[in-house]
Design an enzyme around this catalytic site. Structure first.
Site, PDB file in Angstrom:
ATOM      1  N   PHE A   1       0.825  -1.202   0.000  1.00 54.08           N
ATOM      2  CA  PHE A   1       0.000   0.000   0.000  1.00 54.08           C
ATOM      3  C   PHE A   1       0.864   1.258   0.000  1.00 54.08           C
ATOM      4  O   PHE A   1       0.344   2.366   0.121  1.00 54.08           O
ATOM      5  CB  PHE A   1      -0.929   0.003   1.218  1.00 54.08           C
TER       6      PHE A   1
ATOM      7  N   SER B   1      -0.545   8.677  -2.745  1.00 52.38           N
ATOM      8  CA  SER B   1      -1.944   8.294  -2.928  1.00 52.38           C
ATOM      9  C   SER B   1      -2.727   9.296  -3.772  1.00 52.38           C
ATOM     10  O   SER B   1      -3.913   9.076  -4.038  1.00 52.38           O
ATOM     11  CB  SER B   1      -2.628   8.142  -1.566  1.00 52.38           C
TER      12      SER B   1
ATOM     13  N   ASN C   1      -8.902   2.646  -9.334  1.00 51.31           N
ATOM     14  CA  ASN C   1      -9.741   2.905 -10.502  1.00 51.31           C
ATOM     15  C   ASN C   1      -9.095   3.933 -11.442  1.00 51.31           C
ATOM     16  O   ASN C   1      -9.440   4.012 -12.624  1.00 51.31           O
ATOM     17  CB  ASN C   1     -11.130   3.388 -10.090  1.00 51.31           C
TER      18      ASN C   1
ATOM     19  N   TYR D   1      -0.443   9.621 -11.521  1.00 57.21           N
ATOM     20  CA  TYR D   1      -0.780   8.660 -10.470  1.00 57.21           C
ATOM     21  C   TYR D   1      -1.456   7.430 -11.073  1.00 57.21           C
ATOM     22  O   TYR D   1      -1.115   6.286 -10.740  1.00 57.21           O
ATOM     23  CB  TYR D   1      -1.692   9.331  -9.450  1.00 57.21           C
TER      24      TYR D   1
ATOM     25  N   LYS E   1      -0.383   3.259 -11.284  1.00 58.02           N
ATOM     26  CA  LYS E   1      -1.185   2.099 -10.914  1.00 58.02           C
ATOM     27  C   LYS E   1      -1.274   1.103 -12.071  1.00 58.02           C
ATOM     28  O   LYS E   1      -1.273  -0.120 -11.860  1.00 58.02           O
ATOM     29  CB  LYS E   1      -2.572   2.547 -10.458  1.00 58.02           C
TER      30      LYS E   1
END
Length: 261
Positions: A67, A71, A108, A132, A136
């Site tokens: 994690f 973010s 997402n 970002y 991902k």
């Protein structure tokens, strides 16, 4: 069983830690910010981009929950170093230590420029909305690589809006309750192979399919609908053309690219 959790000082990790705690399980918490360990926890202050520190933290570990990383949107150099390079460092350290089970916190926003739809599958190809989001998509690709090359069991969770309660009307569709997040992580820790799964609760208004989650044994229990009357009364329903409802990435698709949010 010992689980290494990177980004352990973050908001989602803070919600997960008490929900994942159980007898016979030790959580090893890694973050660049010092954390205070509780029962059945160990703390390691380290940077996910530091190969030597991550290799040391990986000793005696059975599984990894990754994690760690930024973010929200950041300048490209920061995203590249922390989110993309940091993920490769974690996966490589796991490989070297013989750790074969890794859960990756994707988002997402890896597919943010896809339009919303009815029960969109988690097999949707990357279409990131930000740097970002690119990180991902790269995280998922790295997970796939380490599965195919080295036989590691990797599950990438395309997490929506993980919070104690949905913060706005859009989140009535994208909400992942902390309890369901923990149930999703538990299912991912038991899964074999490589999977990309939506991180979403059983919301009445959900845009995303739960089929891939069901494949790995994820059964969500929560539904954002109980928050709907109050949220709609406060905010109203956005028009269907508004980015918040038209695109999977919502407002990430129109905010300034590369700026720190």
């Amino acid at each position: 069983m010992r689980i290494l959790m990177t980004g352990a000082a973050g908001r989602v990790a803070a919600m997960l830690r008490p929900r994942l705690s159980r007898p016979g399980r030790t959580m090893r918490l890694l973050d660049i910010t010092p954390t205070s360990p509780g029962d059945r926890e160990e703390a390691v202050t380290a940077d996910v981009t530091d190969p030597a520190a991550v290799r040391e933290a990986m000793e005696g570990v059975d599984a990894v929950l990754h994690f760690g990383g930024h973010s929200l949107e950041k300048p490209w150099a920061d995203i590249l170093h922390v989110n993309i390079h940091g993920t490769q460092v974690v996966l490589e350290a796991a490989r070297q230590a013989g750790v074969t089970r890794v859960v990756l916190a994707s988002s997402n926003h890896a597919v943010g420029f896809h339009p919303r739809g009815e029960q969109v599958p988690a097999t949707l190809p990357p279409r990131p909305d930000t740097y970002y989001g690119v990180s991902k998509a790269a995280m998922e690709a790295l997970g796939s690589l380490y599965h195919d090359r080295f036989g590691m069991d990797v599950v990438a969770l395309r997490i929506g809006t993980c919070d104690e309660r949905p913060p706005d009307v859009r989140a009535l569709s994208t909400w992942l309750s902390p309890g369901d997040c923990a149930r999703l992580v538990e299912a991912a820790l038991a899964a074999t192979g490589f999977h990309i799964v939506w991180g979403i609760s059983a919301n009445t208004r959900r845009w995303w399919s739960l089929d891939e989650g069901h494949t790995i044994g994820y059964v969500p229990r929560d539904d954002a609908e109980r928050f709907a009357p109050a949220l709609i009364a406060e905010h109203g329903e956005p028009g269907p053309a508004a980015p918040a409802h038209a695109l999977l990435g919502g407002e990430f698709c129109v905010r300034e690219l590369g700026a720190s949010w």
